[in-house]
Write an enzyme that holds these catalytic residues in place. Structure first.
Site, PDB file in Angstrom:
ATOM      1  CB  CYS A 381      -0.948  -0.101   0.940  1.00 36.09           C
ATOM      2  SG  CYS A 381      -2.453   1.083   0.872  1.00 36.09           S
ATOM      3  CG  HIS A 507      -3.373  -3.440   3.517  1.00 38.34           C
ATOM      4  ND1 HIS A 507      -2.271  -3.249   4.201  1.00 38.34           N
ATOM      5  CD2 HIS A 507      -4.074  -2.279   3.119  1.00 38.34           C
ATOM      6  CE1 HIS A 507      -2.287  -1.811   4.383  1.00 38.34           C
ATOM      7  NE2 HIS A 507      -3.277  -1.433   3.551  1.00 38.34           N
ATOM      8  CD  GLU A 509      -0.906  -6.356   5.404  1.00 36.97           C
ATOM      9  OE1 GLU A 509      -0.430  -6.549   4.100  1.00 36.97           O
ATOM     10  OE2 GLU A 509      -1.049  -4.909   5.722  1.00 36.97           O
TER      11      GLU A 509
HETATM   12  N1  GLN Z   1      -1.711   6.712   3.004  1.00 32.90           N
HETATM   13  C1  GLN Z   1      -1.856   6.083   1.790  1.00 32.90           C
HETATM   14  C2  GLN Z   1      -3.583   6.102   1.204  1.00 32.90           C
HETATM   15  O1  GLN Z   1      -4.309   6.725   1.932  1.00 32.90           O
HETATM   16  C3  GLN Z   1      -1.563   4.539   2.028  1.00 32.90           C
HETATM   17  C4  GLN Z   1      -2.576   3.922   2.913  1.00 32.90           C
HETATM   18  C5  GLN Z   1      -2.102   2.660   3.475  1.00 32.90           C
HETATM   19  O2  GLN Z   1      -0.836   2.221   3.427  1.00 32.90           O
HETATM   20  N2  GLN Z   1      -3.070   1.672   4.055  1.00 32.90           N
HETATM   21  O3  GLN Z   1      -3.618   5.958   0.159  1.00 32.90           O
END
Ligand code: GLN
Length: 544
Positions: A381, A507, A509
């Protein structure tokens, strides 16, 4: 009808109530009893999505896009089920539902009170989960410890359940802690007695007491708790601290908890089979060769902020017969001169999710280091945003490419909000959340890893890869191996010519399981294992 198992905590928090609940789920599932789980969080936030990781640790995202407590991650990993929004209930949700009903006029004429309206709403959530899951046993964990002001309505609701569904259909388990006094070299039971008294004061007599302790619990201590807390001796279950959380189901089973629960609730159960767990615990404790992974983030002081990431790395390392040696690197430390030395022994670098500008430049440095030194890199992400920013700075020969999250006026907004997100002002539950499909390019590295062309993964972000820069970066070697089915959103990117530099917008994970490591983590560790750092020796026997 579902049977209900309510788990409360006493004495102190952070003694592993969530892991205990997850383990009860494991031992019931191993007897082929179907289970579902719910966590009750007494805070007034509607969900933990708006809380800082420093307050709350990781925010776990369910398939259906709920932002939830990290305990749900443990439930999913231990019981190997997928939970949904119904599995996390907060006081914030309960009060806003009750007040919403009042404003609509549902209680017209009535005075709205904690009992019966708030408790009624709470019990409704228990029933909803039981109905939706059709589980034979619904395990409900009350967050916090007995005696907390915020927890009172939840305790009152679980007390009422005994009369609502009949006493044979509910079971109360209390998880306490036995402190050890060094001066007298003994474990003390008094705090447990007090917390059981507190429970009784509100009308709950625990059926089973699970005693956490850092020291072995003698028979005498068990007798004493049995006597003073009025539970049978067999229902005092010792749970001393163990080497790995994956041993907890084995300890509880050994102490007879599984049979006790089944007997007390009259559940139809088969004989238990925990061989997979025995094997897992054995392998985790085996002396294995380490694989050094640097986790570069800005919340590293609180390791719970990366709970699922750490677990996913562990599962993947184990599948390669390695133990994980996690090097926690604060991204702000990388920003200092010579900070890169912190990555000197890393065989792989992972940049997980995060929000806000602090520490971003350190993460970009880590991605640059991985690219130049051919160190395997996995971006999750935010980690993907970082990889794109770093590569764009290199390709466009400018230090200005950035995400508009960190630098709104950048001339090169390689990561940006989608037009529909630009209109959104409120912060709660407004991100791209939960499962979204992603099409993998056939024959690509990731398609081989997954062994499929279409995947579903969980998201939690606002910002996306900006398609204006797609071609320019592609020409320089960025490969878009995963896209949304309409081709509009970049979900996975990799770097051509690098041993393993892969990032994803989702994600992964959250989908890793102890016995089923996630393909991206598995292949990342595979690449890291093959990476030799200065001074390291290849493992024996040397191939010819
Ligand atoms: N801050 C970034 C966004 O809002 C990544 C978010 C994250 O890593 N979950 O897109």
């Amino acid at each position: 009808m579902s049977k209900y198992i309510f788990v409360t905590g006493g004495v102190v928090s952070s003694v592993g109530k969530g892991i205990t609940v997850a383990s009860i789920g494991t031992i019931l599932k191993s007897r082929q009893v179907t289970v579902s789980v719910q966590k009750l969080d007494p805070y007034l936030n509607v969900d933990p999505g708006t809380m800082s990781p420093y307050q709350h640790g990781e925010v776990f995202v369910t398939q259906d896009g709920a932002e939830t407590d990290l305990d749900l991650g443990n439930y999913e990993r231990f019981i190997d089920i997928s939970l949904s929004a119904e599995s996390n209930v907060t006081s914030g949700q309960i009060y806003s539902a009750v007040i919403g009903k009042e404003r609509r006029g549902d209680f017209l004429g009535g005075t709205i009170q904690v009992v019966p309206h708030v408790t009624g709403e709470i019990k409704e959530r228990f029933r909803k989960l039981a109905q939706k899951s059709q589980a034979e046993a619904v395990i409900i964990e009350v967050g916090g410890t007995v005696g907390d002001i915020e927890g009172q309505p939840f305790l009152e609701a679980i007390r009422q359940m005994r009369n609502d569904v009949g006493r044979d259909n509910v079971l109360y388990i209390h998880v306490t802690f036995l402190p050890y006094l060094t001066s007298t070299q003994e474990l003390k039971t008094k705090p447990t007695q007090h917390s059981v008294n507190e429970l009784r004061r509100i009308g709950i007599q625990p059926d089973i007491i699970v005693c956490r302790s850092d020291y072995p619990i003698s028979e005498g201590i068990r007798d004493k708790i049995s006597l003073f807390c009025d539970v049978t001796r067999a229902a005092v279950i010792p749970l001393p601290t163990v080497d790995t959380i994956y041993e907890v189901p084995l300890v509880l089973e050994e102490e007879g908890l599984g049979q006790l629960v089944v007997d007390k609730l009259g559940l139809k159960a088969r004989s238990t089979d925990l061989s997979q767990w025995r094997e897992l615990a054995r392998r985790i404790k085996e002396p294995l060769e380490p694989v050094n992974i640097a986790l570069v983030g800005k919340y590293v002081e609180l390791q719970d902020a990366y709970f699922s990431v750490r677990e996913a790395l562990c599962h993947a390392a184990l599948s390669h017969d390695r133990c994980l040696n996690l090097i926690w690197v604060h991204s702000e430390d990388l920003e200092k001169d010579g900070g890169e030395a912190l990555l000197g022994t890393a065989q792989g670098i992972i940049v997980p999710g995060g929000f806000g500008v602090r520490g971003i430049e350190g993460m970009v440095k880590a991605a640059s280091y991985a690219r130049h030194n051919e160190i395997p890199y996995l971006g999750l992400c935010l980690g993907m945003h970082i990889m794109v920013i770093e590569f764009a700075r290199h390709v466009l020969k400018s230090s200005e490419p950035n995400s508009t999250e960190f630098y709104a006026d950048t001339p090169y907004p390689v990561i940006d909000l989608l037009p529909e997100q630009k209109k959104v002002k409120s912060k709660g539950a407004t991100m791209r959340l939960g499962d979204y499909p992603c099409k993998l390019t056939p024959g690509s590295r990731v398609a081989r890893a997954y062994g499929r062309d279409m995947i579903y993964e969980r998201h939690r972000h606002r910002y996306e890869f900006n398609n204006e820069f797609r071609t320019r970066l592609e020409e320089a070697g960025m490969v878009y191996s995963g896209l949304s089915p309409d081709g509009k959103l970049v979900e996975i990117c990799e770097l051509a010519g690098h041993p393993w530099m892969v990032s994803c917008q989702f994600h992964p994970e959250f989908n890793s399981r102890p016995s089923r490591p996630h393909p991206l983590f598995r292949d990342f560790i595979g690449a890291a294992k093959a990476t030799l750092r200065e001074g390291a020796q290849p493992s024996l026997p040397l191939s010819a």
